[in-house]
Design an enzyme around this catalytic site. Sequence first.
Site: not given
Length: 377
Positions: A89, A149, A205, A232, A333, A363
């Site tokens: 990431c 994760q 949202r 995410s 993400h 992370c």
Amino acid sequence: MRDAVIVDAVRTPIGRRGGSLSGIHPANLSAHVLEALMARTNLSPEEIGDVVWGCVSQVGEQAGNVARTAVLAAGWPETVPGTTLTRACGSSQQAVSFAAAAVIAGHEDVVVAGGVESMSRVPMGSASKNGEHFPAAVLDRYGVDGFSQGTGAEMMAAKWGLSRQVLDEYALRSHELAAHAADRGSFDGQLAPLSDVLAGDEGIRRGGTLESLGKLKTVFKEDGVIHAGNSSQISDGAGALLVTTSEKAAQLGLTPMARIHTCAVAGDDPVIMLTGPIAATEKALTRSGLKIDDIGAFEVNEAFAPVPLAWQAETGAATDRLNPLGGAIAVGHPLGGSGAILMTRLVHHMRDNGIRYGLQTMCEAGGLANATILELL
């Protein structure tokens, strides 16, 4: 002594999975921000020594060095090289670090760093099934069948005593802050809209409640706390930053936005996986000589709500400085693009609000994390 500065930073709006950006090839998404960066700086592509690009799922349309494909798709000269990297990431945050190292070392004078991920067109996990790329020795070392994760997020929530209500309240905060930022035009100066396709971040949202989030089923543990609403969003997007030295910027008539003050990377437990930002932040602060209170804004990627909350509990960072524009829970993400997108958000927020120091950390799969400190110029 050579330094590394960010002259400009631009990003696409972030699209939802299957949403407005899903019809666009990831190389074309990348080319869009490359073209926008040149238009904003009035720089010729011939000045670019290299393009360093982050991308996680390098298969399908994202295979074959998408950085080079993007350069060609943008119509840039064939003489402009490009390379694609992955640090999960944090891939495009690492791209910025490599770009900074290249210009400081004198290997290049001007580098574009960024990244892309089209999670609609190249779904997460396309490269491999969980665990199959780990040899038995690694799995046996940790006594697991694979690494997750989501399971790590559940472990973090338990370790730091974060209840579902606390996590859901944080998720609502993310949407509220992102909506306010969008409404007041905080993102306008950093966006490269795609005409007739998408002008702003698609995932925000409005009007969510604890009651509505409470109806969502947990994903990774039956009696757990992690669900789609406090995680995410799966997304599409790209971002790009122009990195050079102060001296070269002056020669080109460019005004830098910020200096890349300190870069750090850390490794941590790959099972809980998501605690790396705590160690990376400590490493960056120690290396920089700064303290947590010296930092005026933090971008801590909201992979899951426990990540920024546990990070804050350990660092003592002020709440109003943590993800002040919302985060990935609200806007999404897009994996390999997120590092560049977050840094684009951070440097523009710093400039717009006169914030001297900003810190970004993410992370990353495998228990890794990057941390980068920027200094406003």
